[in-house]
Design an enzyme around this catalytic site. Structure first.
Site, PDB file in Angstrom:
ATOM      1  N   ASP A  52       0.865  -1.157  -0.089  1.00  0.00           N
ATOM      2  CA  ASP A  52      -0.009   0.116   0.109  1.00  0.00           C
ATOM      3  C   ASP A  52       0.895   1.310  -0.057  1.00  0.00           C
ATOM      4  OD1 ASP A  52      -2.667   1.326   0.376  1.00  0.00           O
ATOM      5  OD2 ASP A  52      -1.585   2.054   1.999  1.00  0.00           O
ATOM      6  N   TYR A  57       2.877   9.884   0.836  1.00  0.00           N
ATOM      7  CA  TYR A  57       3.918   9.138   1.710  1.00  0.00           C
ATOM      8  C   TYR A  57       5.267   9.775   1.404  1.00  0.00           C
ATOM      9  CZ  TYR A  57       0.167   6.256   3.073  1.00  0.00           C
ATOM     10  OH  TYR A  57      -1.123   5.849   3.836  1.00  0.00           O
ATOM     11  N   LYS A  86      -2.330   5.954  -4.043  1.00  0.00           N
ATOM     12  CA  LYS A  86      -3.378   6.701  -3.824  1.00  0.00           C
ATOM     13  C   LYS A  86      -3.185   8.335  -4.131  1.00  0.00           C
ATOM     14  CE  LYS A  86      -3.711   4.587   0.905  1.00  0.00           C
ATOM     15  NZ  LYS A  86      -2.500   4.626   1.401  1.00  0.00           N
ATOM     16  N   HIS A 119      -7.455   9.113  -1.819  1.00  0.00           N
ATOM     17  CA  HIS A 119      -6.679   9.091  -0.548  1.00  0.00           C
ATOM     18  C   HIS A 119      -7.795   9.397   0.575  1.00  0.00           C
ATOM     19  CE1 HIS A 119      -2.699   8.962   1.818  1.00  0.00           C
ATOM     20  NE2 HIS A 119      -3.647   8.717   2.459  1.00  0.00           N
TER      21      HIS A 119
END
Ligand code: NAP
Length: 313
Positions: A52, A57, A86, A119
């Site tokens: 994931d 990030y 995402k 997201h």
């Protein structure tokens, strides 16, 4: 001879996508690039086949490097790994979706994405600043785009062929119902916080009815207080079945029909989290009926702002 326990290899078919998602997933919300690369390499090594990721990030490159190293060494094939990433809040405007998707694909060094998620349902001011704030420190939202318009952008990615399935994250049941009702391509996956302290049974039931996979993040309770892994019901079961508390919580997640995400940079935790095995029915019943603590650890579902700052390890 007893048949080997195959719980860790569970794959859940995607009704509105292609193929199936491995129920046991590894999350890459890891602040450091090198630690990300090492953790993903270790996770691939012990057997994780579902990763994931997210543009938010800021480490998709590191995930891509680790996956590419495993692919080019011939140890693992691309088609054996399920890659989710995402779309961030600042890219909700439909005209920004394709570029954001292609940038994630390039950083991850893959031709296609197995699952692309919105997201959060909150649109932020479009632009390169991921966390736009006004002079009072308040988030600048974007009222010029509706979630369904962003969803149409994701549907077009599926039409284009480089995105195998699409879904939502940090979404409430109410908002999910609206998207399911209006979607041309229905969500395959819904990623939300879920663990024995936040079981989300009603959402899970809705997902079941509509062939959507509930992908539980923070399956170990984010490691925050009150500590799920110290819960007396969980620790008593762990002792009885000779597994660790983490393995009990993760097995529970798979056996009740969800996929899960967990994260660690520690090789022994990474291995432990993959090596789950089936709990007896009475343990499943006890976790559902005897745990009364109810906690949401992550406030992102209410604001779109990640409420969880990764801990320094
Ligand atoms: N959609 C969203 O908004 C959203 C939000 C948050 C997370 N996520 C996704 O979900 C993933 C998982 O989230 P998370 O990291 O909070 O989940 P988590 O696995 O519930 O929590 C991780 C914490 O548990 C500890 N831990 C891991 N394995 C353990 C074990 N076997 N025994 C004891 N402690 C253990 C880790 O410790 P160490 O640090 O010491 O290893 C860390 O403190 C993220 O990486 C991300 O991909 C999504």
């Amino acid at each position: 001879m007893e048949a080997p326990d195959t719980l860790r290899y569970t794959r859940i078919p995607l009704a509105h996508g292609s193929g199936a998602i491995p129920a046991v997933g590894f999350g890459t919300l890891i602040p450091d690039q090198l630690a990300t690369k090492q953790a993903v390499a270790a996770a691939l090594q012990v057997g994780f086949r579902h990763f994931d990721c997210a543009e938010r990030y800021r480490n998709e490159d590191a995930v891509g490097d680790a996956m590419q190293a495993a692919f080019s060494a011939g140890r693992i094939r691309r088609e054996d790994v399920f890659v989710t990433t995402k779309l961030w809040n600042t890219n909700h405007r439909p005209e920004r979706v394709k570029a954001a998707f292609d940038n994630s694909r390039r950083r991850l060094r893959v031709d296609y994405i197995d699952c692309y998620l919105i997201h959060t349902p909150f649109a932020f001011r479009p632009g390169d600043e991921q966390d736009p704030r006004d002079e009072h420190g308040q988030v600048i939202y974007d009222s010029g785009v509706a979630l369904i318009d962003t969803w149409r952008g994701l549907e077009r990615l599926v039409d284009d062929g480089q995105c195998r399935s699409i879904g939502l994250s940090d979404i409430t049941l109410e908002k999910l119902r609206e998207i399911v009702a209006a979607a041309r391509i229905k969500p395959s996956v819904v990623q939300v916080e879920s663990h024995p302290y936040l079981p989300e049974w009603e959402l899970l039931e809705f997902c079941r009815e509509h062939g959507i996979v509930l992908l539980a993040f923070a399956a170990l309770g984010h490691g925050l207080d009150p500590k799920l892994l110290n819960d007396p019901v969980i620790t008593a079961i762990a002792q009885r079945v000779r597994r660790t508390p983490a393995q009990v919580a993760l097995a529970w997640a798979v056996q009740r029909g969800t996929a899960f995400l967990t994260t660690s940079t520690k090789p022994h935790y990474i291995q432990e989290n993959f090596e789950i095995s089936t709990l007896p029915d009475d343990a499943m019943w006890e976790i559902r009926e005897c745990i009364t603590t109810n906690v949401r650890f992550n406030a992102v579902v209410g604001t779109g702002v990640p409420g969880f700052i990764p801990r320094a390890s």
